[in-house]
Design a protein around this motif. Structure first.
Motif, PDB file in Angstrom:
ATOM      1  N   VAL A  74      42.816  36.613   4.409  1.00  0.00           N
ATOM      2  CA  VAL A  74      41.392  36.969   4.418  1.00  0.00           C
ATOM      3  C   VAL A  74      41.428  38.384   3.558  1.00  0.00           C
ATOM      4  O   VAL A  74      42.375  39.344   3.809  1.00  0.00           O
ATOM      5  N   MET A  75      40.390  38.826   2.847  1.00  0.00           N
ATOM      6  CA  MET A  75      40.190  40.154   2.351  1.00  0.00           C
ATOM      7  C   MET A  75      38.837  40.693   2.947  1.00  0.00           C
ATOM      8  O   MET A  75      37.605  39.923   3.030  1.00  0.00           O
ATOM      9  N   LEU A  76      38.894  41.758   3.805  1.00  0.00           N
ATOM     10  CA  LEU A  76      37.644  42.317   4.460  1.00  0.00           C
ATOM     11  C   LEU A  76      37.240  43.415   3.675  1.00  0.00           C
ATOM     12  O   LEU A  76      38.274  44.659   3.659  1.00  0.00           O
ATOM     13  N   VAL A  77      36.188  43.609   3.630  1.00  0.00           N
ATOM     14  CA  VAL A  77      35.649  44.747   2.761  1.00  0.00           C
ATOM     15  C   VAL A  77      34.552  45.618   3.539  1.00  0.00           C
ATOM     16  O   VAL A  77      33.721  45.160   4.217  1.00  0.00           O
ATOM     17  N   GLN A  78      34.899  47.066   3.893  1.00  0.00           N
ATOM     18  CA  GLN A  78      34.215  47.864   4.426  1.00  0.00           C
ATOM     19  C   GLN A  78      33.668  48.873   3.377  1.00  0.00           C
ATOM     20  O   GLN A  78      34.269  49.986   3.164  1.00  0.00           O
ATOM     21  N   PRO A  79      32.330  48.692   3.023  1.00  0.00           N
ATOM     22  CA  PRO A  79      31.863  49.938   2.043  1.00  0.00           C
ATOM     23  C   PRO A  79      31.402  51.012   2.344  1.00  0.00           C
ATOM     24  O   PRO A  79      31.377  52.239   1.643  1.00  0.00           O
ATOM     25  N   ALA A  80      31.138  51.271   3.790  1.00  0.00           N
ATOM     26  CA  ALA A  80      30.715  52.295   4.159  1.00  0.00           C
ATOM     27  C   ALA A  80      29.645  53.169   3.730  1.00  0.00           C
ATOM     28  O   ALA A  80      29.400  54.198   2.949  1.00  0.00           O
ATOM     29  N   LEU A  81      28.649  52.259   3.259  1.00  0.00           N
ATOM     30  CA  LEU A  81      27.299  52.665   2.270  1.00  0.00           C
ATOM     31  C   LEU A  81      26.482  53.104   3.372  1.00  0.00           C
ATOM     32  O   LEU A  81      26.214  53.049   4.482  1.00  0.00           O
TER      33      LEU A  81
END
Length: 560
Positions: A224-231
């Motif tokens: 899995v690739m988990l994305v945390q953009p912190a927008l």
């Protein structure tokens, strides 16, 4: 009659000790204090109650004490930017305090000495905690059993009866310790209390090591690739024009995709992006195709163009604009392009609107999770079922007026059911604090899910303990259902857990970094899953047991 009075210094010492043990006895605060609270933290407070003969004083003291405990455990509320949140904090804390005050009326010497009544008191508390799920959207935070989940072995008890089974065990153990306090160190009471305190570790150890060995024998994984953009939160921002807002969202996509660059070329089965990751809905054509192509090629090179989805609805539309006719693409276009590029399934949180009466122009909006397979097949949608009062739906007329002062004027429509998607393994999706509801997550397991996927945005409560408490509840869901879980947060704790509740990996190390870091993480999550009693029976098991025990306690009280 035996005298249960205490000197003032004894009362104050026990009150303070019990408060600090219980209030800070959570995995998000001091995990080992939780283990102490699960054995004697409540017993210390109840011993003070036995020295107070008047019912009204007992109720008020218990309500105030437990409300103060909840104000500590819910202190993350105070990090919210709007002041109305303090009213919500006090409402929740005192509501739970009133429940504990009601329970305190039954903590009497005659009840502690009778086994049926002891079991009935612990059972009553389970029903009181369970009833919180039906207040507005539900209040699932801080069940008593959470204190017992700080260590890996007692956490496994959730596989048998869920969260409320842990709460029952905590309260009953404390009641038996109080019984020793009243009766003296009678051999049978000491043995029983010791067994209650030790059994979660013994049973948990057997359960854990059995399945750990089975996991080694079935080493398959899901990448899995988990994305945390912190927008930033868009609701807090003001734009001067529609063009400025559109460009801002394109910049957000640039920021999001930049975090995934380092993962290109690796084997990835599933990509997860957070809840409501960008505005403008799912299929609304708003971005000029030329700008999309420039954005993607600047990050991934010109070869990315061969992975773009077809120029047709629902991905794109040819529209007359003030710059002449041109192709405009949607968020779905970008999501599908990412799925095609990485040859991976993608789950992304977006808003979606559907007309239910086109003539009247009446539509319903959903906070949704979309599953895009890597083959330009139609995306599947899951609609969020547990909506946040005031933030996602507005329950009363006076609340709508209050919400309007903060720029909140609409409500999402509530989803109706759990949905399982066909990915690398069958997976069920939850959005935000839905994963705190064991009964809801169990529905995914019943429909065949072998993986739980959660999309979250804890950005409204920055630099607080909410993300950790949220993550602690996610651990419980893995053990209750015997399946792994992955979660992607805008800000929060982005990471994965195996089916025994062990963290596989998280983005960042320090608590603040866990919330604020903008990056992606690739993890190989063990796909091992197993059947549990909770997945089969749900909360019905512990509620049925507690119902019978409560009835037994009432019959014993009537007879005597």
């Amino acid at each position: 009659m035996k005298d249960y009075s205490l000197a003032n210094y004894q009362k104050y010492t026990l009150l303070l000790a019990s408060f600090f043990i219980v209030a800070f006895g959570q995995p998000a605060w001091v995990w080992w204090l939780g283990l102490i609270a699960s054995v004697g933290g409540f017993a210390c407070f109840w011993r003070v109650l036995l020295a107070i003969p008047r019912k009204r004083e007992r109720f008020c003291l218990a309500m105030g004490w437990y409300a103060a405990v909840q104000m500590v455990q819910l202190s993350w509320f105070a990090s919210h930017p709007y002041l109305y949140i303090y009213a919500v904090l006090f409402f929740c804390a005192w509501l739970m305090g009133a429940q504990f005050g009601l329970l305190a009326l039954f903590i009497q010497p005659a009840a502690i000495k009778r086994l049926p009544r002891l079991l009935g008191i612990a059972s009553l508390w389970v029903f009181l905690e369970w009833s919180r799920l039906f207040i507005l959207s539900g209040l699932a935070f801080n069940p008593t059993g959470l204190a017992l989940s700080g260590a890996l072995y007692p956490l496994q008890l959730a596989a048998f009866g869920g969260m409320y089974f842990l709460s029952f065990w905590v309260m009953l153990t404390n009641l038996f310790v109080l019984r020793i306090w009243l009766n003296g160190s009678l051999k049978q009471d000491v043995l029983f209390a010791s067994a209650m305190a030790c059994l979660p570790y013994l049973i948990g150890a057997i359960h854990f090591h059995f399945h750990e060995q089975a996991m080694r024998q079935h080493p398959s994984t899901v990448s899995v690739m988990l994305v945390q953009p912190a927008l930033p939160i868009e609701e807090k921002m003001v734009f001067q024009s529609a063009e400025e807002a559109r460009q801002f969202v394109l910049d957000e996509w640039m920021h999001i995709l930049a975090t995934t660059q380092k993962q290109l070329g690796q084997s990835i089965d599933l990509i997860v992006l957070p809840e409501y990751v960008v505005p403008y809905g799912t299929y609304h054509p708003v971005f000029p195709l030329k700008e999309i192509e420039e954005l993607l090629t600047s990050l991934f090179g010109s070869q990315v163009l061969q992975f773009l989805p077809p120029l047709e609805e629902p991905y794109a539309s040819y529209i007359e604009t003030d710059r002449g006719p041109q192709w405009l693409a949607s968020n779905a276009f970008l999501a599908q392009a990412v799925a095609n590029l990485f040859k991976a399934h993608i789950v992304i949180g977006l808003e979606d609107s559907v007309y239910v009466d086109e003539k009247a122009k009446h539509y319903e909006s959903y906070s949704a999770a979309f599953h895009f397979p890597p083959s330009n097949q139609p995306a599947k949608r899951y609609e969020k079922r547990v909506l946040v009062p005031m933030g996602e739906y507005i329950p009363f007329d006076f609340c709508r007026k209050l919400a309007a002062q903060y720029g909140i004027s609409g409500s999402f429509t509530c989803g109706k059911e759990a949905k399982v998607f066909a990915g690398p393994v069958p997976f069920g999706t939850s959005i935000c604090y839905e994963e705190m509801y064991g009964n809801l997550m169990r529905e995914n397991r019943q429909k065949g899910a072998e993986l739980l996927v959660n999309l979250t945005n804890d950005g409204w409560y920055p630099n607080s303990r909410l993300p950790q408490q949220h993550f602690d509840h996610a651990r419980l869901r893995t053990v209750e259902n015997g399946i792994p879980l992955v979660r992607a947060c805008n800000t929060g704790i982005t990471g994965a857990l195996d089916s025994l509740g062990r963290p596989i990996g998280t983005l960042g190390e320090e608590r603040i970094q866990l919330q604020s870091l903008a990056d992606s993480i690739r993890l190989d999550v063990p796909a091992y899953h197993y059947a549990t009693l909770y997945a089969k029976w749900g909360d019905a098991f512990i509620l049925s047991v507690c119902g019978c025990l409560l009835l037994w306690g009432l019959i014993d009280w009537k007879r005597r």
